[in-house]
Design a protein around this motif. Structure first.
Motif, PDB file in Angstrom:
ATOM      1  N   CYS A  34      64.244  -8.050  16.801  1.00 54.68           N
ATOM      2  CA  CYS A  34      63.020  -7.796  15.707  1.00 54.68           C
ATOM      3  C   CYS A  34      63.509  -6.716  15.027  1.00 54.68           C
ATOM      4  N   HIS A  35      63.279  -7.131  13.620  1.00 54.53           N
ATOM      5  CA  HIS A  35      63.529  -5.903  12.482  1.00 54.53           C
ATOM      6  C   HIS A  35      62.481  -4.961  12.477  1.00 54.53           C
ATOM      7  N   LYS A  36      62.876  -3.731  12.335  1.00 51.52           N
ATOM      8  CA  LYS A  36      61.834  -2.543  12.555  1.00 51.52           C
ATOM      9  C   LYS A  36      60.939  -2.599  11.270  1.00 51.52           C
ATOM     10  N   ASP A  37      61.188  -3.366  10.110  1.00 51.82           N
ATOM     11  CA  ASP A  37      60.119  -3.255   8.970  1.00 51.82           C
ATOM     12  C   ASP A  37      59.244  -4.426   9.243  1.00 51.82           C
ATOM     13  N   THR A  41      56.859  -6.682  14.809  1.00 48.96           N
ATOM     14  CA  THR A  41      57.589  -5.822  15.762  1.00 48.96           C
ATOM     15  C   THR A  41      56.653  -4.622  16.148  1.00 48.96           C
ATOM     16  N   ALA A  42      56.139  -3.960  15.369  1.00 42.07           N
ATOM     17  CA  ALA A  42      55.179  -2.858  15.665  1.00 42.07           C
ATOM     18  C   ALA A  42      54.101  -3.547  16.611  1.00 42.07           C
ATOM     19  N   ARG A  45      55.412  -4.235  20.042  1.00 41.78           N
ATOM     20  CA  ARG A  45      55.535  -3.073  20.952  1.00 41.78           C
ATOM     21  C   ARG A  45      54.296  -2.294  21.315  1.00 41.78           C
ATOM     22  N   ASP A 110      66.515   0.580  20.968  1.00 38.30           N
ATOM     23  CA  ASP A 110      66.642   0.857  19.526  1.00 38.30           C
ATOM     24  C   ASP A 110      68.206   0.369  19.330  1.00 38.30           C
ATOM     25  N   SER A 113      68.930  -1.681  13.013  1.00 45.63           N
ATOM     26  CA  SER A 113      68.033  -1.911  12.130  1.00 45.63           C
ATOM     27  C   SER A 113      66.922  -2.764  12.781  1.00 45.63           C
ATOM     28  N   HIS A 114      67.201  -3.153  14.272  1.00 48.12           N
ATOM     29  CA  HIS A 114      66.394  -3.940  14.865  1.00 48.12           C
ATOM     30  C   HIS A 114      65.956  -3.392  16.044  1.00 48.12           C
ATOM     31  N   TRP A 115      64.949  -3.670  17.011  1.00 42.06           N
ATOM     32  CA  TRP A 115      64.640  -3.352  18.091  1.00 42.06           C
ATOM     33  C   TRP A 115      65.075  -4.763  18.960  1.00 42.06           C
ATOM     34  N   ASN A 149      64.874  -9.847   6.820  1.00 44.63           N
ATOM     35  CA  ASN A 149      64.595  -8.967   8.100  1.00 44.63           C
ATOM     36  C   ASN A 149      65.372  -9.870   9.286  1.00 44.63           C
TER      37      ASN A 149
END
Length: 232
Positions: A34-37, A41-42, A45, A110, A113-115, A149
């Protein structure tokens, strides 16, 4: 190809993914990249849950456009899609789905760019024996670029340079340009409008030159306006 979804704070989040794979069998765990942007993704998590809908080979490409090339801040991605829930309570998209996994997050790593998010599969179901959609078939049939992404994203300028060079090599001196008969590509998502095929999904019959399309014509994938198409 997969549709990943979750729910956090009463809001649903989802995106199209080309990366989901099994990492262990005891316990049964899968990983997604998953891209952090990504808002999703958020949300994954924070919620600690996610679902994976495995998409079928032949599907309505608007599903990919909505979940793959649009932000949930601008579009209600889950409007008019069939949903269910299982053990974790994560929303599971059933549209164009051959099977689904319901997962509880166990690790988040981490990787730049991704998780890389690992989840234990706590529930699952097989809905159809139809062939699933592979990334290779998706690229070949729909001629689409990867979303920005995506783990496989390549800068469009690089692709344009490579394409221009190939066209230059293939060009014949006596070829004459026919603007109306040429294909046009959406620079946002990569959808290619082929006049010989038309666009049945938008009611455009085969044989319709791009120049004759209505001024309010939209890309059937990402809803980009006609101005966002360029000649191939």
């Amino acid at each position: 190809m997969y549709l990943i979804a979750t729910e956090q704070g009463g809001k649903k989040y989802g995106y199209i993914a080309n990366t989901a794979f099994q990492v262990t069998n005891e316990p049964e765990q899968v990983a997604i990249s998953c891209h952090k942007d990504n808002e999703s993704t958020a949300a994954i998590r924070e919620s600690g849950i996610f679902s994976v809908s495995i998409l079928k080979k032949e599907l309505d490409v608007k599903l990919i456009g909505n979940f793959g090339f649009n932000s949930g801040s601008d579009l209600d991605k889950f409007k008019d899609v069939e949903l269910t829930q299982a053990s974790t309570g994560a929303p599971i998209v059933l549209d164009a789905c051959v099977a689904w996994l319901d997962c509880k997050v166990t690790h988040a790593i981490d990787v730049g760019s991704h998780w890389l998010i690992v989840g234990e599969v706590v529930d699952s179901d097989v809905l159809s024996d139809e062939e699933p959609l592979t990334y290779a078939y998706y690229r070949e049939k729909y001629k689409m670029f990867s979303p920005k992404n995506s783990p496989t994203y390549i800068e469009k300028s690089v692709l344009d340079e490579e394409e221009a060079e190939l066209q230059k090599q293939d060009a014949k001196p006596d070829e004459k340009e026919d603007d109306g008969a040429e294909s046009h590509v959406c620079v946002i998502c990569g959808f290619t409008y082929d006049p010989a095929v038309g666009d049945p999904s938008m009611g455009i019959p085969p044989g319709t030159p791009f120049e004759d399309l209505p001024e309010d014509y939209k890309c059937p994938i990402c809803n980009a306006a006609k101005d966002y198409f360029k000649k191939v």
